[in-house]
Design a protein around this motif. Structure first.
Motif, PDB file in Angstrom:
ATOM      1  N   SER A 180       0.858  -1.188   0.000  1.00 39.89           N
ATOM      2  CA  SER A 180       0.000   0.000   0.000  1.00 39.89           C
ATOM      3  C   SER A 180       0.893   1.237   0.000  1.00 39.89           C
ATOM      4  O   SER A 180       2.077   1.160   0.339  1.00 39.89           O
ATOM      5  CB  SER A 180      -0.914   0.017   1.221  1.00 39.89           C
ATOM      6  N   GLY A 181       0.295   2.368  -0.420  1.00 38.65           N
ATOM      7  CA  GLY A 181       0.995   3.633  -0.285  1.00 38.65           C
ATOM      8  C   GLY A 181       1.509   4.252  -1.562  1.00 38.65           C
ATOM      9  O   GLY A 181       2.093   5.333  -1.512  1.00 38.65           O
ATOM     10  N   GLY A 182       1.325   3.634  -2.702  1.00 33.52           N
ATOM     11  CA  GLY A 182       1.796   4.242  -3.936  1.00 33.52           C
ATOM     12  C   GLY A 182       0.943   5.434  -4.329  1.00 33.52           C
ATOM     13  O   GLY A 182      -0.063   5.744  -3.686  1.00 33.52           O
ATOM     14  N   GLY A 183       1.347   6.130  -5.388  1.00 31.82           N
ATOM     15  CA  GLY A 183       0.574   7.255  -5.872  1.00 31.82           C
ATOM     16  C   GLY A 183       1.400   8.209  -6.696  1.00 31.82           C
ATOM     17  O   GLY A 183       2.511   7.888  -7.128  1.00 31.82           O
ATOM     18  N   LEU A 184       0.828   9.387  -6.892  1.00 33.23           N
ATOM     19  CA  LEU A 184       1.460  10.443  -7.688  1.00 33.23           C
ATOM     20  C   LEU A 184       2.037  11.493  -6.752  1.00 33.23           C
ATOM     21  O   LEU A 184       1.355  11.956  -5.825  1.00 33.23           O
ATOM     22  CB  LEU A 184       0.431  11.085  -8.623  1.00 33.23           C
ATOM     23  N   VAL A 185       3.286  11.883  -7.006  1.00 32.72           N
ATOM     24  CA  VAL A 185       3.934  12.887  -6.165  1.00 32.72           C
ATOM     25  C   VAL A 185       4.804  13.766  -7.049  1.00 32.72           C
ATOM     26  O   VAL A 185       5.305  13.318  -8.093  1.00 32.72           O
ATOM     27  CB  VAL A 185       4.768  12.205  -5.055  1.00 32.72           C
ATOM     28  N   GLN A 186       4.977  15.003  -6.658  1.00 33.38           N
ATOM     29  CA  GLN A 186       5.810  15.927  -7.430  1.00 33.38           C
ATOM     30  C   GLN A 186       7.296  15.675  -7.150  1.00 33.38           C
ATOM     31  O   GLN A 186       7.639  15.174  -6.074  1.00 33.38           O
ATOM     32  CB  GLN A 186       5.454  17.361  -7.077  1.00 33.38           C
ATOM     33  N   PRO A 187       8.157  16.040  -8.069  1.00 34.46           N
ATOM     34  CA  PRO A 187       9.602  15.921  -7.816  1.00 34.46           C
ATOM     35  C   PRO A 187       9.993  16.645  -6.538  1.00 34.46           C
ATOM     36  O   PRO A 187       9.512  17.749  -6.272  1.00 34.46           O
ATOM     37  CB  PRO A 187      10.219  16.566  -9.055  1.00 34.46           C
ATOM     38  N   GLY A 188      10.842  15.998  -5.758  1.00 30.85           N
ATOM     39  CA  GLY A 188      11.235  16.558  -4.471  1.00 30.85           C
ATOM     40  C   GLY A 188      10.335  16.157  -3.326  1.00 30.85           C
ATOM     41  O   GLY A 188      10.666  16.409  -2.153  1.00 30.85           O
ATOM     42  N   GLY A 189       9.233  15.534  -3.635  1.00 29.15           N
ATOM     43  CA  GLY A 189       8.277  15.141  -2.611  1.00 29.15           C
ATOM     44  C   GLY A 189       8.629  13.831  -1.943  1.00 29.15           C
ATOM     45  O   GLY A 189       9.669  13.213  -2.236  1.00 29.15           O
ATOM     46  N   SER A 190       7.752  13.402  -1.033  1.00 28.43           N
ATOM     47  CA  SER A 190       7.968  12.168  -0.268  1.00 28.43           C
ATOM     48  C   SER A 190       6.754  11.257  -0.382  1.00 28.43           C
ATOM     49  O   SER A 190       5.633  11.716  -0.623  1.00 28.43           O
ATOM     50  CB  SER A 190       8.218  12.507   1.204  1.00 28.43           C
ATOM     51  N   LEU A 191       7.028   9.987  -0.167  1.00 25.16           N
ATOM     52  CA  LEU A 191       5.977   8.983  -0.204  1.00 25.16           C
ATOM     53  C   LEU A 191       6.423   7.814   0.664  1.00 25.16           C
ATOM     54  O   LEU A 191       7.631   7.536   0.761  1.00 25.16           O
ATOM     55  CB  LEU A 191       5.761   8.514  -1.641  1.00 25.16           C
ATOM     56  N   ARG A 192       5.471   7.149   1.282  1.00 27.13           N
ATOM     57  CA  ARG A 192       5.790   6.000   2.126  1.00 27.13           C
ATOM     58  C   ARG A 192       5.034   4.785   1.650  1.00 27.13           C
ATOM     59  O   ARG A 192       3.814   4.824   1.503  1.00 27.13           O
ATOM     60  CB  ARG A 192       5.445   6.294   3.592  1.00 27.13           C
ATOM     61  N   LEU A 193       5.747   3.706   1.412  1.00 29.89           N
ATOM     62  CA  LEU A 193       5.146   2.441   1.033  1.00 29.89           C
ATOM     63  C   LEU A 193       5.181   1.476   2.211  1.00 29.89           C
ATOM     64  O   LEU A 193       6.126   1.503   3.005  1.00 29.89           O
ATOM     65  CB  LEU A 193       5.908   1.813  -0.141  1.00 29.89           C
ATOM     66  N   SER A 194       4.165   0.646   2.295  1.00 29.67           N
ATOM     67  CA  SER A 194       4.132  -0.388   3.324  1.00 29.67           C
ATOM     68  C   SER A 194       3.743  -1.718   2.705  1.00 29.67           C
ATOM     69  O   SER A 194       3.050  -1.758   1.687  1.00 29.67           O
ATOM     70  CB  SER A 194       3.143  -0.023   4.435  1.00 29.67           C
TER      71      SER A 194
ATOM     72  N   THR B 119       2.842  -1.789  -6.504  1.00 33.41           N
ATOM     73  CA  THR B 119       2.120  -0.528  -6.350  1.00 33.41           C
ATOM     74  C   THR B 119       2.835   0.539  -7.178  1.00 33.41           C
ATOM     75  O   THR B 119       4.071   0.621  -7.171  1.00 33.41           O
ATOM     76  CB  THR B 119       2.021  -0.114  -4.864  1.00 33.41           C
ATOM     77  N   GLN B 120       2.049   1.317  -7.907  1.00 30.62           N
ATOM     78  CA  GLN B 120       2.620   2.299  -8.821  1.00 30.62           C
ATOM     79  C   GLN B 120       3.053   3.552  -8.075  1.00 30.62           C
ATOM     80  O   GLN B 120       2.294   4.115  -7.280  1.00 30.62           O
ATOM     81  CB  GLN B 120       1.589   2.684  -9.891  1.00 30.62           C
ATOM     82  N   VAL B 121       4.261   3.998  -8.354  1.00 31.18           N
ATOM     83  CA  VAL B 121       4.763   5.284  -7.871  1.00 31.18           C
ATOM     84  C   VAL B 121       5.101   6.128  -9.085  1.00 31.18           C
ATOM     85  O   VAL B 121       5.891   5.715  -9.939  1.00 31.18           O
ATOM     86  CB  VAL B 121       6.006   5.105  -6.986  1.00 31.18           C
ATOM     87  N   THR B 122       4.479   7.286  -9.173  1.00 34.03           N
ATOM     88  CA  THR B 122       4.718   8.199 -10.293  1.00 34.03           C
ATOM     89  C   THR B 122       5.203   9.533  -9.753  1.00 34.03           C
ATOM     90  O   THR B 122       4.542  10.137  -8.907  1.00 34.03           O
ATOM     91  CB  THR B 122       3.446   8.408 -11.122  1.00 34.03           C
ATOM     92  N   VAL B 123       6.361   9.955 -10.229  1.00 36.51           N
ATOM     93  CA  VAL B 123       6.941  11.237  -9.812  1.00 36.51           C
ATOM     94  C   VAL B 123       6.890  12.168 -11.019  1.00 36.51           C
ATOM     95  O   VAL B 123       7.607  11.981 -12.004  1.00 36.51           O
ATOM     96  CB  VAL B 123       8.377  11.071  -9.319  1.00 36.51           C
ATOM     97  N   SER B 124       6.033  13.160 -10.934  1.00 35.23           N
ATOM     98  CA  SER B 124       5.826  14.048 -12.071  1.00 35.23           C
ATOM     99  C   SER B 124       5.235  15.363 -11.603  1.00 35.23           C
ATOM    100  O   SER B 124       4.487  15.411 -10.622  1.00 35.23           O
ATOM    101  CB  SER B 124       4.892  13.399 -13.090  1.00 35.23           C
TER     102      SER B 124
END
Length: 123
Positions: free
Chosen positions: A6-20, A117-122
């Motif tokens: 769980s925890g994937g998603g779309l985030v901007q460059p320089g941002g943070s995300l946590r996967l579990s 889980t998809q992680v997109t940095v854009s």
């Protein structure tokens, strides 16, 4: 035993995300847990792993930006990703070396993978 991320998603460059990722089922013991990723048209690569005693290993491109951790009591591994870059875009897969009990109480050792889980940095 199964692994659920769980925890994937779309985030901007320089941002943070946590996967579990949590292992479910009749788990007896989990040795190495980790994360791998696969970008379109590329092979699946190591992101980070952690042993049951807390020894970590990171892929070169994520050192200093990502942190892996695990909770042995909850059979969970997490990946804190910071300073994300567009090249971090990929499907992230959880992996674990699991010893579990089968329906007849037999021991089953497996190298298990989550579905990803998809992680997109854009921007």
């Amino acid at each position: 035993a199964q692994l659920v991320e769980s925890g994937g998603g779309l985030v901007q460059p320089g941002g943070s995300l946590r996967l579990s990722c949590t292992a479910s089922g009749r788990v007896v013991r989990i040795d190495v847990m980790g994360w791998y990723r696969q970008a379109p048209g590329k092979e699946r690569d190591l992101v980070a792993t952690v042993t049951s005693d807390g020894t970590t290993n990171y892929g070169y491109s994520v050192k200093g930006r990502f942190t892996i951790s695990r909770d042995n009591a909850k059979n969970t591994v997490s990946l804190q990703m910071s300073n994300l870059r567009p090249e971090d875009t990929a499907v992230y897969f959880c992996h674990a070396d699991i010893l579990a009990k089968g329906p007849s109480d037999e021991y089953i050792a497996s190298k298990s993978w989550g579905r990803g889980t998809q992680v997109t940095v854009s921007s």
